[in-house]
Design an enzyme around this catalytic site. Structure first.
Site, PDB file in Angstrom:
ATOM      1  CG  HIS A 100       4.717  -3.732 -11.805  1.00  0.00           C
ATOM      2  ND1 HIS A 100       5.466  -2.757 -12.407  1.00  0.00           N
ATOM      3  CD2 HIS A 100       3.478  -3.220 -11.664  1.00  0.00           C
ATOM      4  CE1 HIS A 100       4.713  -1.698 -12.625  1.00  0.00           C
ATOM      5  NE2 HIS A 100       3.477  -1.958 -12.199  1.00  0.00           N
ATOM      6  CG  HIS A 102      -1.113  -4.174 -10.975  1.00  0.00           C
ATOM      7  ND1 HIS A 102      -1.131  -3.200 -10.013  1.00  0.00           N
ATOM      8  CD2 HIS A 102      -0.362  -3.678 -11.991  1.00  0.00           C
ATOM      9  CE1 HIS A 102      -0.433  -2.151 -10.423  1.00  0.00           C
ATOM     10  NE2 HIS A 102       0.045  -2.416 -11.629  1.00  0.00           N
TER      11      HIS A 102
HETATM   12  P1  5GP Z   1       1.849   0.635 -12.542  1.00  0.00           P
HETATM   13  O1  5GP Z   1       0.997   1.871 -12.678  1.00  0.00           O
HETATM   14  O2  5GP Z   1       3.270   0.958 -12.965  1.00  0.00           O
HETATM   15  O3  5GP Z   1       1.294  -0.566 -13.227  1.00  0.00           O
HETATM   16  O4  5GP Z   1       1.810   0.270 -11.019  1.00  0.00           O
HETATM   17  C1  5GP Z   1       2.770   0.620 -10.093  1.00  0.00           C
HETATM   18  C2  5GP Z   1       2.212   0.197  -8.764  1.00  0.00           C
HETATM   19  O5  5GP Z   1       3.256   0.229  -7.834  1.00  0.00           O
HETATM   20  C3  5GP Z   1       1.094   1.110  -8.244  1.00  0.00           C
HETATM   21  O6  5GP Z   1      -0.058   0.343  -7.964  1.00  0.00           O
HETATM   22  C4  5GP Z   1       1.715   1.732  -6.987  1.00  0.00           C
HETATM   23  O7  5GP Z   1       0.767   1.888  -5.950  1.00  0.00           O
HETATM   24  C5  5GP Z   1       2.781   0.735  -6.612  1.00  0.00           C
HETATM   25  N1  5GP Z   1       3.939   1.308  -5.959  1.00  0.00           N
HETATM   26  C6  5GP Z   1       4.613   2.430  -6.319  1.00  0.00           C
HETATM   27  N2  5GP Z   1       5.674   2.622  -5.501  1.00  0.00           N
HETATM   28  C7  5GP Z   1       5.654   1.605  -4.606  1.00  0.00           C
HETATM   29  C8  5GP Z   1       6.504   1.258  -3.498  1.00  0.00           C
HETATM   30  O8  5GP Z   1       7.479   1.942  -3.170  1.00  0.00           O
HETATM   31  N3  5GP Z   1       6.192   0.140  -2.805  1.00  0.00           N
HETATM   32  C9  5GP Z   1       5.113  -0.628  -3.140  1.00  0.00           C
HETATM   33  N4  5GP Z   1       4.898  -1.717  -2.381  1.00  0.00           N
HETATM   34  N5  5GP Z   1       4.298  -0.346  -4.181  1.00  0.00           N
HETATM   35  C10 5GP Z   1       4.563   0.762  -4.897  1.00  0.00           C
END
Ligand code: 5GP
Ligand code: ZN
Length: 142
Positions: A100, A102
């Site tokens: 993903h 951001h």
């Molecule tokens: P990472 O740290 O892997 O780059 O970011 C994961 C992101 O996914 C975090 O910003 C977290 O808030 C978001 N996130 C985690 N679980 C969920 C979810 O169930 N739904 C949504 N919409 N975002 C999520």
């Protein structure tokens, strides 16, 4: 497809999300723990753990969706700036192991953070998803 992956569940409609936009290869939705107002995620529909695993085709599709959503954020949220980032591996801060990107609106002078602890206001997330989605759909028709 990964059965226990939360983002795969969102893609399959088995878990809720404030969806902004989707096409064959990508889905954009509001981050449920937004660091800033308008914090949006763009994911691949296929399950890839990270940049190293993702196909080039899927990554190109994510870039195209990110640009659409970026323009929508520019219009709807009107931030001073927009940070785009993507984490690979726990050491880099990755917490959801499904590729993903951001998109994080930023304001002048705001402290830099990659994650938040507080969930977003559900009504605001709904409102943003609707407004951003409408903007993307409008632009698609032009
Ligand atoms: P990472 O740290 O892997 O780059 O970011 C994961 C992101 O996914 C975090 O910003 C977290 O808030 C978001 N996130 C985690 N679980 C969920 C979810 O169930 N739904 C949504 N919409 N975002 C999520
Ligand atoms: Zn997944």
């Amino acid at each position: 497809m990964s059965h226990n992956c939360i983002f795969c569940k969102i893609v399959r409609g088995e878990a809720p999300a404030n969806k902004v936009y989707e096409d064959d290869h990508t889905l954009a939705f509001m981050d449920i723990f937004p660091v800033t107002d308008g914090h949006t995620l763009v994911i691949t529909k296929d399950h890839f753990a990270n940049l190293f695993e993702a196909s080039t085709e899927a990554l190109l599709a994510v870039a195209a969706t990110a640009k659409r959503v970026a323009h929508a954020l520019e219009t709807v949220v009107k931030p001073d700036g927009l940070m785009v980032f993507q984490l690979n591996g726990a050491a880099a801060g990755q917490t959801v192991f499904h590729y993903h990107m951001h998109l994080m609106p930023r304001a002048h002078g705001e402290p830099l953070a990659l994650h938040a602890r507080q969930p977003g206001d559900p009504a605001r997330l709904d409102e943003l998803a609707a407004a951003l989605g409408a903007h993307v759909r409008d632009k698609n028709r032009e």
